[in-house]
Design a protein around this motif. Structure first.
Motif, PDB file in Angstrom:
ATOM      1  N   LEU A  96      34.044  39.843  42.228  1.00 22.76           N
ATOM      2  CA  LEU A  96      33.657  39.487  40.863  1.00 22.76           C
ATOM      3  C   LEU A  96      34.231  38.118  40.523  1.00 22.76           C
ATOM      4  CD1 LEU A  96      32.318  40.563  38.208  1.00 22.76           C
ATOM      5  CD2 LEU A  96      34.590  41.377  37.553  1.00 22.76           C
ATOM      6  N   GLN A  98      36.027  35.132  38.813  1.00 23.60           N
ATOM      7  CA  GLN A  98      37.169  35.167  37.906  1.00 23.60           C
ATOM      8  C   GLN A  98      36.743  34.931  36.461  1.00 23.60           C
ATOM      9  OE1 GLN A  98      40.509  35.540  39.277  1.00 23.60           O
ATOM     10  NE2 GLN A  98      40.915  36.090  37.161  1.00 23.60           N
ATOM     11  N   SER A 101      35.680  38.212  34.905  1.00 22.67           N
ATOM     12  CA  SER A 101      36.499  39.401  35.117  1.00 22.67           C
ATOM     13  C   SER A 101      37.028  40.002  33.818  1.00 22.67           C
ATOM     14  CB  SER A 101      37.660  39.078  36.059  1.00 22.67           C
ATOM     15  OG  SER A 101      38.497  38.076  35.515  1.00 22.67           O
ATOM     16  N   GLU A 102      37.519  39.171  32.907  1.00 25.92           N
ATOM     17  CA  GLU A 102      38.110  39.715  31.684  1.00 25.92           C
ATOM     18  C   GLU A 102      37.063  40.384  30.805  1.00 25.92           C
ATOM     19  OE1 GLU A 102      41.639  36.691  30.556  1.00 25.92           O
ATOM     20  OE2 GLU A 102      39.793  35.793  31.312  1.00 25.92           O
ATOM     21  N   SER A 104      34.133  41.738  32.021  1.00 23.58           N
ATOM     22  CA  SER A 104      33.375  42.779  32.703  1.00 23.58           C
ATOM     23  C   SER A 104      34.196  43.864  33.374  1.00 23.58           C
ATOM     24  CB  SER A 104      32.481  42.133  33.779  1.00 23.58           C
ATOM     25  OG  SER A 104      31.660  41.138  33.231  1.00 23.58           O
ATOM     26  N   LEU A 105      35.423  43.572  33.776  1.00 19.36           N
ATOM     27  CA  LEU A 105      36.129  44.482  34.672  1.00 19.36           C
ATOM     28  C   LEU A 105      36.378  45.873  34.095  1.00 19.36           C
ATOM     29  CD1 LEU A 105      37.157  44.627  37.518  1.00 19.36           C
ATOM     30  CD2 LEU A 105      39.355  43.711  36.750  1.00 19.36           C
ATOM     31  N   LEU A 108      33.185  47.844  33.920  1.00 19.16           N
ATOM     32  CA  LEU A 108      32.643  47.932  35.273  1.00 19.16           C
ATOM     33  C   LEU A 108      33.288  49.067  36.060  1.00 19.16           C
ATOM     34  CD1 LEU A 108      31.134  46.874  37.796  1.00 19.16           C
ATOM     35  CD2 LEU A 108      33.002  45.239  38.106  1.00 19.16           C
ATOM     36  N   LEU A 109      34.600  49.129  36.059  1.00 20.28           N
ATOM     37  CA  LEU A 109      35.306  50.160  36.814  1.00 20.28           C
ATOM     38  C   LEU A 109      34.967  51.550  36.301  1.00 20.28           C
ATOM     39  CD1 LEU A 109      38.790  48.432  37.219  1.00 20.28           C
ATOM     40  CD2 LEU A 109      37.050  48.767  38.979  1.00 20.28           C
ATOM     41  N   VAL A 123      37.552  46.247  43.630  1.00 18.79           N
ATOM     42  CA  VAL A 123      36.957  45.031  43.071  1.00 18.79           C
ATOM     43  C   VAL A 123      37.969  43.898  43.183  1.00 18.79           C
ATOM     44  CG1 VAL A 123      35.952  43.926  41.046  1.00 18.79           C
ATOM     45  CG2 VAL A 123      35.533  46.357  41.474  1.00 18.79           C
ATOM     46  N   CYS A 125      38.759  40.009  42.255  1.00 15.74           N
ATOM     47  CA  CYS A 125      38.367  38.903  41.385  1.00 15.74           C
ATOM     48  C   CYS A 125      38.836  37.592  42.025  1.00 15.74           C
ATOM     49  CB  CYS A 125      38.986  39.058  40.000  1.00 15.74           C
ATOM     50  SG  CYS A 125      38.504  40.595  39.167  1.00 15.74           S
ATOM     51  N   VAL A 289      27.625  44.523  35.145  1.00 16.70           N
ATOM     52  CA  VAL A 289      28.129  43.202  34.753  1.00 16.70           C
ATOM     53  C   VAL A 289      27.068  42.457  33.953  1.00 16.70           C
ATOM     54  CG1 VAL A 289      28.917  40.963  35.619  1.00 16.70           C
ATOM     55  CG2 VAL A 289      29.679  43.071  36.729  1.00 16.70           C
TER      56      VAL A 289
END
Length: 294
Positions: A96, A98, A101-102, A104-105, A108-109, A123, A125, A289
């Motif tokens: 993913l 960077q 990441s903040e 979507s993460l 996403l998880l 995952v 980043c 995402v």
């Protein structure tokens, strides 16, 4: 030893009859007899007591039968791994960017856990260039990337365009007039991701074309930190609009030079070939995402 021979033994035990086992497998009784004999010859042991009716397993046959059940289960799992419509199981290594990441993460998880509970998801980043390198060495099963319409990848990889992605330049609110040019604003310097970031590389190319030097005031890891530094007046930033809109600093920053700098960027899904039953989970990864982005 062949799978057909193992299936013959399992069928005979299930039906306790050569004729019924042969009918179940769709073969003749003489054919199933040959398969049983082939298995016994391969193992060097008698598996069935042919003096009894119905047929019964010998002592060693009982042990072989239990192992054959295990082999049958593992064979089914093996076929399922290659089934693109099967349930995702086993390790799934995803990349993913960077800068996403903040945003979507966390969802996403959680979404992947619900969609593919049997998959062992990891995952990673990182910056676009680094993730693509890991894809080329097959260190990842799939990654998302931000790139132009003509994004090229190594020949053994598959690239699929997911959706357009608006990338914008941001500054502290009120720092510049609404008509400021990007070349003039850039003199104040930038807050950028470290080298290897595709957004940074794209801005460098644009500034070089304009004959404008790149002045980096700060390198930050994390889109929300970058937005916070921009809101403090440290310099300009460049982020996907969806990240800007979701940032806690949204009210303190603004988009500038919107008409001047509007690169044609897309969210891409890069995957290794022949993913089998991992492919539905990989597509769900891209969907989760993408739905976070306008």
């Amino acid at each position: 030893m062949r799978i057909d021979d193992i299936e013959a033994l399992l069928a005979v035990v299930q039906f306790s009859s050569l004729s019924q086992a042969a009918e179940h497998l769709g073969i003749t009784q003489s054919a199933i007899t040959r398969r049983l004999q082939s298995l016994e010859q391969a193992l060097g042991a008698q598996l069935l007591d042919r003096q009894t009716k119905p047929l019964r397993l010998t002592t060693v046959g009982q042990r072989v039968y239990q192992q054959c059940l295990t082999l049958k289960r593992e064979t089914r799992r093996l076929y399922a791994l290659a089934d693109p419509d099967g349930e995702a199981r086993g390790p799934l290594r995803l990349g993913l960017p960077q800068s996403l990441s903040e945003l979507s993460l966390p969802p996403l998880l959680e979404g992947l856990r619900r969609h593919s509970p049997q998959a062992e998801v990891t995952v990673s980043c990182g910056w676009g260039g680094q993730l693509l390198q890991r894809m080329e060495s097959l260190d990842l099963d799939a990654t998302l990337a931000i790139g132009p319409a003509g994004l090229t990848v190594a020949g053994h990889l598959h690239a699929e365009r997911i959706k357009p992605l608006e990338v914008v330049v941001i500054a502290r609110k009120g720092m510049f007039s609404p008509t400021v040019s990007l070349s003039d604003a850039a003199r104040s310097g930038w807050v950028l991701n470290p080298e290897g970031c595709g957004l940074r590389a794209g801005m460098i190319r644009y500034l070089e074309q304009q004959g404008c030097p790149l002045k980096v005031n700060a390198e930050s890891v994390g889109a929300y930190l970058q937005a916070e530094l921009v809101a403090a007046g440290t310099g300009l930033g460049i982020l996907p609009r969806g990240v800007v809109d979701s940032s806690p600093q949204h009210s303190r920053i603004e988009v500038i030079a919107e008409q001047e700098y509007c690169p044609e960027s897309f969210l891409w899904l890069i995957s290794a070939p022949e993913q089998g039953n991992l492919m539905p989970a990989i597509r769900e990864f891209a969907r989760l995402v993408a739905e976070q982005l306008p």
